[in-house]
Design a protein around this motif. Structure first.
Motif, PDB file in Angstrom:
ATOM      1  N   PHE A  35      40.653  14.187  72.336  1.00 37.39           N
ATOM      2  CA  PHE A  35      40.455  14.732  73.100  1.00 37.39           C
ATOM      3  C   PHE A  35      41.411  15.922  74.079  1.00 37.39           C
ATOM      4  O   PHE A  35      41.871  16.669  72.865  1.00 37.39           O
ATOM      5  N   GLU A  38      36.260  14.153  76.148  1.00 40.46           N
ATOM      6  CA  GLU A  38      36.530  13.863  74.439  1.00 40.46           C
ATOM      7  C   GLU A  38      35.670  14.041  73.671  1.00 40.46           C
ATOM      8  O   GLU A  38      33.740  13.798  73.940  1.00 40.46           O
ATOM      9  N   VAL A  89      39.985  10.862  80.861  1.00 39.90           N
ATOM     10  CA  VAL A  89      38.387  11.310  80.691  1.00 39.90           C
ATOM     11  C   VAL A  89      37.125  10.931  81.494  1.00 39.90           C
ATOM     12  O   VAL A  89      35.799  11.647  81.974  1.00 39.90           O
TER      13      VAL A  89
END
Length: 144
Positions: free
Chosen positions: A139, A133, A126
């Motif tokens: 995710f 996210e 991320v």
């Protein structure tokens, strides 16, 4: 022939002298005015030239195509093989996943230590912009 005038009157010769003096004064003033006119004309010419250059520059800039923002550099996937496996899981996924589901898809034992390790890797992805996210703990790959 010059006539003499009596009393407060001026003679013709004196009038002519005063006229010559006044003519010289006016000639000096005219010369000064001509110099000022020349200076102002030069200033005006320079200002008109500057206006023309600005108009040309504006026209040129307006005719240029809109610049495209530079493409962000492609995010680099860490070298560790686990990241390759994680990305393979997300390539096949059609919805956001939790760390536990990623472990299951990778056939990794569902143990707290393993789930936490995968979660940390997901968070790193991320940070690099490779994954997003969407909600806490969920995710997925970013949408184009």
């Amino acid at each position: 022939m010059a006539r003499r005038m009596t009393g407060g009157e001026l003679t013709l010769g004196a009038v002519l002298v005063r006229l010559e003096e006044r003519e010289r004064e006016i000639a000096v003033q005219a010369e000064t005015a001509q110099e000022k006119i020349a200076e102002l004309t030069a200033l005006l010419d320079g200002l008109e030239k500057a206006i023309g250059e600005i108009r040309i520059t504006r026209k040129t800039l307006l005719e240029l195509p809109d610049p495209r923002p530079p493409a962000p550099p492609a995010a680099k996937l860490p070298d560790h093989p686990a990241y390759q496996q994680i990305m393979a899981v997300f390539a096949a996924a059609d919805a956001p996943l939790r760390a536990r589901a990623v472990c299951e898809a990778m056939d990794v034992e569902i143990a707290p230590n393993n789930v936490n390790n995968v979660r940390l890797k997901l968070k790193r992805l991320v940070e690099r912009g490779i994954l997003v996210e969407t909600e806490q703990g969920w995710f997925t790959r970013p949408r184009p």
